[in-house]
Design a protein around this motif. Structure first.
Motif, PDB file in Angstrom:
ATOM      1  N   VAL A  73       0.838  -1.207   0.000  1.00 35.19           N
ATOM      2  CA  VAL A  73       0.000   0.000   0.000  1.00 35.19           C
ATOM      3  C   VAL A  73       0.864   1.246   0.000  1.00 35.19           C
ATOM      4  N   THR A  74       0.531   2.193  -0.901  1.00 39.57           N
ATOM      5  CA  THR A  74       1.218   3.488  -0.933  1.00 39.57           C
ATOM      6  C   THR A  74       0.183   4.598  -1.039  1.00 39.57           C
ATOM      7  N   THR A  76      -0.871   7.885  -2.723  1.00 40.35           N
ATOM      8  CA  THR A  76      -0.550   8.569  -3.984  1.00 40.35           C
ATOM      9  C   THR A  76      -0.991  10.025  -3.972  1.00 40.35           C
ATOM     10  N   LYS A  90      -5.549   9.296  -1.168  1.00 44.11           N
ATOM     11  CA  LYS A  90      -5.753   8.298  -2.209  1.00 44.11           C
ATOM     12  C   LYS A  90      -4.662   7.261  -2.024  1.00 44.11           C
ATOM     13  N   VAL A  91      -5.055   5.979  -1.938  1.00 41.43           N
ATOM     14  CA  VAL A  91      -4.089   4.909  -1.728  1.00 41.43           C
ATOM     15  C   VAL A  91      -4.144   3.934  -2.899  1.00 41.43           C
ATOM     16  N   LYS A  92      -2.960   3.433  -3.246  1.00 38.66           N
ATOM     17  CA  LYS A  92      -2.857   2.402  -4.278  1.00 38.66           C
ATOM     18  C   LYS A  92      -2.436   1.114  -3.591  1.00 38.66           C
ATOM     19  N   VAL A  94      -1.372  -2.851  -4.258  1.00 41.75           N
ATOM     20  CA  VAL A  94      -0.917  -3.876  -5.198  1.00 41.75           C
ATOM     21  C   VAL A  94      -0.744  -5.159  -4.388  1.00 41.75           C
ATOM     22  N   SER A 132      -3.936  -4.537  -8.896  1.00 42.54           N
ATOM     23  CA  SER A 132      -3.894  -3.306  -8.118  1.00 42.54           C
ATOM     24  C   SER A 132      -5.271  -2.644  -8.084  1.00 42.54           C
ATOM     25  N   ALA A 133      -5.453  -1.778  -7.107  1.00 46.63           N
ATOM     26  CA  ALA A 133      -6.688  -1.016  -6.955  1.00 46.63           C
ATOM     27  C   ALA A 133      -6.343   0.313  -6.300  1.00 46.63           C
ATOM     28  N   VAL A 134      -7.110   1.352  -6.630  1.00 45.33           N
ATOM     29  CA  VAL A 134      -6.931   2.665  -6.026  1.00 45.33           C
ATOM     30  C   VAL A 134      -8.206   2.990  -5.253  1.00 45.33           C
ATOM     31  N   ARG A 135      -8.045   3.441  -4.018  1.00 44.40           N
ATOM     32  CA  ARG A 135      -9.179   3.769  -3.166  1.00 44.40           C
ATOM     33  C   ARG A 135      -8.942   5.104  -2.481  1.00 44.40           C
ATOM     34  N   LYS A 136     -10.047   5.734  -2.051  1.00 47.60           N
ATOM     35  CA  LYS A 136      -9.987   6.992  -1.320  1.00 47.60           C
ATOM     36  C   LYS A 136     -10.290   6.715   0.145  1.00 47.60           C
TER      37      LYS A 136
END
Length: 163
Positions: A73-74, A76, A90-92, A94, A132-136
């Motif tokens: 998790v990072t 972004t 906002k997190v990415k 993987v 991967s997925a991006v979430r708020k």
């Protein structure tokens, strides 16, 4: 005037007596039942109880441990809504594990002195290995300008495919 004060004292005394009477009757109504008269029995000795279990035997050693979820998790982006003053990150994610996994990510929002002023969270369900997925992660509550974001906790749990 003296009569009014005296009358008020009599009424107050009657109210106090009524309250004490009500408390006594309430206390009697919740009295505990008498203590059991069952005979005392000694505790079971190890290996002699009715619920004895077989000794636990270790199974074969597990496979090599999975990489740390923290590496998956990072952050972004870390932004503050200018109209309402709420912070969001906002997190990415993987999935670096070898199995489908679900993630719970907790974010702390810190003021310029490093003091936590809000929290937020995000989740990803049934992420395939390598996907991967991006979430708020939305914080709740107004925060000062200059607030920063930091990951405070990550939980990765194996999961089946999303329904």
């Amino acid at each position: 005037m003296t009569l009014a004060v005296g009358g008020a004292l009599v009424v107050a005394g009657a109210v106090v007596a009524l309250v004490f009477s009500a408390m006594d009757s309430f206390e009697d109504s919740i009295a505990l039942p008498p203590r059991s008269e069952a005979p005392y029995s000694e505790p079971y000795e190890e290996g002699s109880g009715p619920y004895d279990e077989e000794p636990y035997e270790e199974g074969p050693a597990e496979a090599a441990p999975e990489p740390d979820a923290e590496k998956d998790v990072t952050i972004t982006a870390c932004t503050r809504d200018p109209q309402i003053g709420w912070q969001a990150a906002k997190v990415k994610v993987v999935n670096g594990s070898s199995t489908t996994a679900s993630y719970t990510i907790m974010i702390e929002f810190l003021d310029k002195d490093g003091v936590r002023v809000a929290e937020g969270g995000a989740g990803v369900v049934a992420l395939e290995p390598g996907a991967s997925a991006v979430r708020k992660a939305q914080g709740v509550g107004e925060v000062p300008r200059g607030t920063t974001c930091r990951i405070s906790d990550i939980w990765r749990t194996p999961s089946g495919p999303a329904d």
